[in-house]
Motif scaffolding. Structure first.
Motif, short mmCIF file in Angstrom:
data_model
loop_
_atom_site.label_atom_id
_atom_site.label_comp_id
_atom_site.label_asym_id
_atom_site.label_seq_id
_atom_site.Cartn_x
_atom_site.Cartn_y
_atom_site.Cartn_z
N LYS A 66 32.82 45.52 36.31
CA LYS A 66 33.84 44.50 35.65
C LYS A 66 34.43 45.37 34.48
CE LYS A 66 31.78 40.38 34.90
NZ LYS A 66 30.88 39.45 34.45
N ASP A 68 38.53 45.33 32.02
CA ASP A 68 39.91 44.76 31.97
C ASP A 68 40.68 45.87 31.62
OD1 ASP A 68 39.04 42.39 31.58
OD2 ASP A 68 38.87 42.14 29.31
N GLU A 69 42.14 45.79 32.36
CA GLU A 69 43.26 46.76 32.09
C GLU A 69 44.00 46.08 31.07
OE1 GLU A 69 44.16 49.63 33.18
OE2 GLU A 69 42.62 49.89 34.79
N VAL A 70 44.42 46.85 30.20
CA VAL A 70 45.23 46.11 28.85
C VAL A 70 46.53 46.76 28.87
CG1 VAL A 70 44.94 45.62 26.40
CG2 VAL A 70 42.72 46.05 27.88
N ARG A 105 46.22 41.15 29.56
CA ARG A 105 44.81 41.80 29.83
C ARG A 105 44.80 41.08 31.24
NH1 ARG A 105 40.25 43.26 26.76
NH2 ARG A 105 41.71 43.50 25.05
N HIS A 107 41.88 41.28 34.13
CA HIS A 107 40.42 41.23 34.25
C HIS A 107 40.06 41.45 35.83
CE1 HIS A 107 36.08 40.21 33.47
NE2 HIS A 107 36.20 39.68 34.75
N CYS A 109 37.20 42.25 38.60
CA CYS A 109 35.79 42.14 39.10
C CYS A 109 35.73 41.67 40.54
CB CYS A 109 35.15 41.21 38.10
SG CYS A 109 33.43 40.75 38.56
N ARG A 114 38.49 39.20 41.97
CA ARG A 114 39.89 39.86 41.21
C ARG A 114 39.71 41.42 41.50
NH1 ARG A 114 40.45 36.03 35.89
NH2 ARG A 114 42.14 37.21 36.21
#
Length: 145
Positions: A66, A68-70, A105, A107, A109, A114
């Motif tokens: 898990k 986050d690509e920001v 952002r 997410h 996972c 996702r």
């Protein structure tokens, strides 16, 4: 070659030993490859500087974990030739001052369905690792160090 649980466990073990808390595995088959493909095992605490790829999009698929690509936008605070430098700062002291403002952002996972994202060409970005993760990354063009 098979991408399986054993390979991912090996990458996690190597990431644990790496002070950067990550481990890459290059999937290119020769130096003549005209694309970049890799697995990247990332542990919480991994620091990836905000960066961009000016000539290519980047595809990221999360195989496990898990994160986050920001995505950021660059905000130019001042640069040489601009007026409005902070009091006491001389134009010779700085060439450019920028900051980055988060604009998206994403997410990732796989347990939540996702799976991945495409980072646009030239977009400033980083990754924030929530739990141990392995991602597949792909970019156009040969790797340039």
């Amino acid at each position: 070659m098979e991408i399986n649980k054993q390979l991912l466990e090996t990458l996690f073990a190597e990431a644990t030993e790496n002070p950067c808390l990550n481990q890459n595995f290059d999937l290119c088959t020769s130096s003549a490859d005209m694309s970049q493909r890799m697995l990247n095992a990332l542990l919480p605490g991994t620091k990836v500087s905000i960066h961009r790829h000016e000539d290519t999009t980047e595809t990221v698929i999360c195989l496990c974990g898990k994160l986050d690509e920001v995505i950021y936008e660059e905000v130019i605070l001042y640069e040489n030739g601009m007026s409005g430098f902070p009091h006491g700062m001389d134009v010779q002291d700085v060439s450019r001052k920028v900051e980055y403002r988060e604009i998206q952002r994403i997410h990732l996972c796989p347990a939540e369905a996702r799976y991945g994202c495409q980072i646009p060409k030239g977009a400033w970005h980083t990754v924030e690792v929530i739990e141990p993760s392995v991602i597949f990354e792909a970019k156009d063009g040969a790797y340039k160090s």
